[in-house]
Motif scaffolding. Structure first.
Motif, PDB file in Angstrom:
ATOM      1  N   HIS A   1       0.814  -1.228   0.000  1.00 35.36           N
ATOM      2  CA  HIS A   1       0.000   0.000   0.000  1.00 35.36           C
ATOM      3  C   HIS A   1       0.842   1.270   0.000  1.00 35.36           C
TER       4      HIS A   1
ATOM      5  N   GLU B   1      -9.760  -1.773  -3.729  1.00 35.90           N
ATOM      6  CA  GLU B   1      -9.576  -3.085  -3.111  1.00 35.90           C
ATOM      7  C   GLU B   1     -10.903  -3.800  -2.992  1.00 35.90           C
TER       8      GLU B   1
ATOM      9  N   PHE C   1      -5.688  -3.916  -5.820  1.00 31.32           N
ATOM     10  CA  PHE C   1      -4.966  -4.848  -4.941  1.00 31.32           C
ATOM     11  C   PHE C   1      -5.913  -5.970  -4.533  1.00 31.32           C
TER      12      PHE C   1
ATOM     13  N   ARG D   1     -11.561  -2.309   5.449  1.00 34.84           N
ATOM     14  CA  ARG D   1     -11.347  -2.377   3.997  1.00 34.84           C
ATOM     15  C   ARG D   1     -10.988  -3.815   3.611  1.00 34.84           C
ATOM     16  N   GLY D   2     -11.062  -4.074   2.307  1.00 37.71           N
ATOM     17  CA  GLY D   2     -10.615  -5.358   1.756  1.00 37.71           C
ATOM     18  C   GLY D   2     -11.399  -6.537   2.304  1.00 37.71           C
TER      19      GLY D   2
ATOM     20  N   ARG E   1     -14.077   0.590  -0.736  1.00 39.75           N
ATOM     21  CA  ARG E   1     -13.268  -0.147  -1.712  1.00 39.75           C
ATOM     22  C   ARG E   1     -12.324   0.774  -2.486  1.00 39.75           C
TER      23      ARG E   1
END
Lengths: 612, 189
Positions: free
Chosen positions: A121, A133, A161, A237-238, A263
């Protein structure tokens, strides 16, 4: 819809988005995107141009070049590949792109398929490029399409990613494609944009910042869940976001918390985040790795955040933040009980990597480690040759074998250093490293294991498979003193050359040929029909060289002695060669003239094969 | 909250874990059941630990893509173990209702060839587990049924579908099963 993996979802979304150009250097966990996209291209006749790049640096630049001409391009690499690509990344952010460009990076929290778990990142914050993401297989598809849309609109490369767990996920994705109209691409010179020097570089940097500021206002893939009046706000996140969501549901905490997931992780939509945090008394960040989102929010919304903000205090900056970790935190923080386990985890040894049955690297390593008499220091390299983890003395990045060995060779007078690397590594950046050794008059023996494929990541075809490079001529022309080409199943010869060259001056290369045995091989099939290897236990001196040191999986042991499993044995003959007691016999099951005829046929087939 | 049905398929590289996972996934997809799965292969080509997690969502939660990709410890409904040591790795994912379908195959670690490696017998450990389990020689069964041990994964997949409660309780049409089975018998493991 089709059943697809995360890798395949990327490919389907690229095909749907009308991709024109694809470049990649294969690396797990995104090693199958190119295979999937090539299959889609063949099925639908999309006419995508592919670049099977030899490293991530050139892959990124090539994808940028295609995009400069108006093509929609994608480049794919693993997280450590971004280290190699970070140089171009810090230029294409300034130049921008024209036709759209998506940079897909497979990350690996937990290092399940990598030699490190660095947090890529920080390259995003450094280069200032947009980052999306996904949180699930479905959003991999959606966000790959989103990334192309944003890239076309902003004329910036967009990064995507995807963590290993999602790359390896399986689910159903749409399988329709976009047949691009036959577009004519053109490059329009633009000095202000493409020639980054002095004032132009500053102007382009300014333009990048402006675009990112606009993007942060115009886009967001955020969602909020649960009780908006709750005093506790959670930001995730993710992949972790879904884990948090399910844990909240499972523990019945819907009224206690308000969850914000995003995201588009960079640039952040400050207005929406500000509105989320404004009435909260506590904010908790839950994300894997170093805490990039937490860091960004703290930096950008410092004055808007409540006093009570935490994240990495509770969740480690290493490994995956799995559901057990999240449940354990929630259980303590909100005083709820976790699932009760019936049985403690059983103690099971880790399965360390081993060479496959008949792997050519097994014999080569046996020669280096067991048949040279002065216990050399062995420089290891990324690839299949590093599977049994303790054969080499270090395992780091691509070409750490030849790189680290050079420094050692200069300062160690009494220890022999043998550096190793695969053919993939050699053509990745190893050639330059070798040139460096020559340029600096280093006395070193370097071994290249040539199995003709990028075998560890899906058997993408390597340079030497195509026979357009004369390895000997290439090495000689760059100044290698002596070049040896030896078959991998000739360990005595390999060891003899190493011993001979250890005290000679200059750079010496031993190029070991041994095709990966996972590729169907007509020679092996012929050998399997023609001969059998057996252990004559009455002659066996129980030195265990074949069983413990060569460690061929085709050799097994029971209380009566050692045996060779004829189904697994590929008849390489290595055990026969190394046995000091001549206790491994070779029996021919076919007359020699038939073996010779068969071998000749296979050779003709091989030489006349058309390589695509 | 309606719980998803959680399955882990485990074994070693070369046994066809991906194939078995795809078989179960395709049956779900053909039946319109939302599922999430992940296959973990690590770095090994062969003989390394491989496992997959599958979650079938019959009554989805109110979204966030139905929910987590991961199964939490204690949440497992079915463990399909193609190798005994690998099956033992997941005991903490089981609860008192977890069912186990296990192939009695044991893949060596290859470290046991090194002096000092403590050799143990996984069969007795598995037999001592307090779960409903079915331990069988699926390789031998596959040899008998298809003339090839490699089809053990296919047979284990079929057996899994027979006992997976949400599938076996009438939600699955026999036509779909037959269709997918035929396709997979043709593909081979």
């Amino acid at each position: 819809m089709r059943i697809a993996s995360g890798n395949e979802a990327i490919a389907w979304a690229a095909a749907k988005s009308g991709i024109d150009y694809f470049a990649n250097y294969p690396g797990s966990p995104v090693n199958k995107v190119d295979i999937a996209l090539k299959a889609i291209d063949a099925e639908f006749d999309l006419g995508i141009k592919f670049d099977d790049s030899l490293n991530e640096h050139v892959a990124t630049l090539a994808a940028a070049g295609a995009s400069y001409c108006g093509a929609k391009s994608m480049v794919v690499m693993k997280h450590v590949g971004l280290n190699i690509a970070s140089d171009p990344l810090n230029y294409i952010n300034y130049t921008g792109v024209k036709g759209g460009m998506v940079i897909v990076v497979g990350t690996d929290p937990g290092a399940g398929c990598s030699t490190n778990e660095e947090d890529a990142h920080w390259y995003i914050a450094q280069s200032g490029l947009p980052l999306i993401e996904p949180t699930s297989l479905e959003t991999i598809y959606e966000d790959t399409c989103n990334a192309f849309t944003i890239s076309v609109e902003t004329e910036l490369p967009v990064c995507l990613f995807i963590p290993a767990r999602l790359c390896n996920s399986i689910g159903a994705v749409p399988d329709d494609v976009t047949q691009s109209e036959k577009r004519e691409f053109a490059f329009t010179p633009n000095r202000d944009r493409y020639i980054n020097v002095g004032a132009r570089a500053i102007a382009n940097h300014k333009r990048l910042n402006q675009k990112m500021e606009e993007l942060s206002k115009g886009y967001s893939y955020e969602a909020t869940h649960f009780n908006e009046r709750a005093e506790v706000g959670i930001i995730a996140r993710g992949l972790t976001a879904n884990n948090v969501f399910e844990t909240i549901k499972k523990f019945g905490l819907e009224q206690s918390v308000h969850l914000y997931t995003e995201r588009l992780v960079y640039p952040l939509n400050k207005d929406r985040l500000r509105s989320f945090v404004q009435n909260k008394k506590e904010i908790i960040f839950i994300e894997d790795q170093d805490g990039f989102l937490e860091n960004q929010v703290k930096m950008q919304l410092f004055s808007d955040l409540p006093r009570n903000v935490s994240g990495k205090e509770h969740f480690p900056p290493y490994g995956e933040i799995d559901r057990a970790t999240i449940e354990s935190y929630f259980s303590e923080r909100f005083t709820v009980s976790t699932s009760e386990h019936c049985v403690a985890p059983a103690e099971v040894s880790e399965r360390l990597g081993v060479f496959c049955d008949g792997c050519p690297h097994r014999t080569s390593y046996y020669a280096i480690k067991e048949m040279t008499d002065n216990n050399p220091i062995v420089g290891g390299d990324i690839g299949c040759s590093s599977l049994p983890p303790f054969l080499a003395d270090w395992l780091m990045c691509m070409n750490a074998g030849i790189g680290v060995s050079q420094g050692m060779a200069k300062v160690l007078n009494n220890r022999m250093v043998v550096s190793t690397g695969g053919d993939g590594s050699f053509f990745h950046t190893g050639l330059m490293s070798l040139q460096n050794a020559i340029h600096n008059n280093t006395d070193i023996v370097h071994i290249v294991f040539d199995n003709q494929y990028i075998a560890m990541t899906g058997h993408q075809k390597g340079v030497t498979l195509f026979h357009y490079v004369s390895v000997k001529k290439l090495l000689k022309s760059i100044g290698v003193k002596r070049v040896y080409r030896i078959d991998s199943h000739m360990p005595k010869k390999i060891a003899k050359v190493i011993m001979k060259e250890q005290h000679t001056k200059g750079v010496k290369v031993i190029w070991i040929d041994g095709v990966c045995q996972k590729i169907p091989n007509p020679f092996t099939e012929l050998k399997k029909k023609a001969m059998t290897l057996t252990v004559k236990n009455e002659k066996c001196g129980d030195c265990r060289a074949c069983y413990e040191t060569l460690a061929c999986p085709a050799i097994y042991e029971d209380e009566k002695g050692l045996y060779i499993d004829a189904d697994r044995c590929i008849r390489c003959g290595a055990c026969h060669i190394i046995c000091p007691n001549h206790a491994i016999g070779m029996k021919f099951d076919m007359p020699f003239h038939r073996i010779a005829t068969g071998a000749a046929k296979v050779l003709i087939q091989h030489l006349t094969r058309k390589w695509s | 909250m309606n719980k998803p049905y959680n399955v882990i398929v485990t074994g070693v590289g070369g046994q066809g874990i991906s194939f078995l996972t795809k078989l179960l996934s395709e049956v779900a997809a053909e039946s319109g059941i939302f599922f999430k799965g992940t296959v973990f292969k690590g770095g090994a080509q062969r003989m390394g630990s491989v496992y997959s997690e599958l979650r079938f969502f019959f009554d989805p939660f109110d979204d966030m893509q139905h929910c987590a990709q991961q199964i939490a410890p204690g949440e497992l409904d079915l463990l399909v173990g193609m190798e005994l040591w690998e099956s033992l790795r997941f005991t903490d994912y089981c609860n008192k209702n977890t069912q186990l379908i296990l192939n009695n195959y044991v893949e060596p670690f290859y470290q046991e060839r090194n002096p000092g490696f403590e050799k143990k017998d996984p069969t007795s450990l598995v037999e001592g587990l307090p779960f409903t389990k079915e331990l069988d020689d699926f390789a031998q069964k596959a040899e008998g049924a298809f003339g090839d041990t490699i089809m053990a994964n296919y047979l284990m997949g079929r057996r899994a579908l027979e006992i997976m409660e949400p599938f076996s309780s009438g939600k699955m049409s026999p036509q779909i099963l037959e269709k997918v089975y035929k396709r997979y018998e043709k593909k081979g493991a």
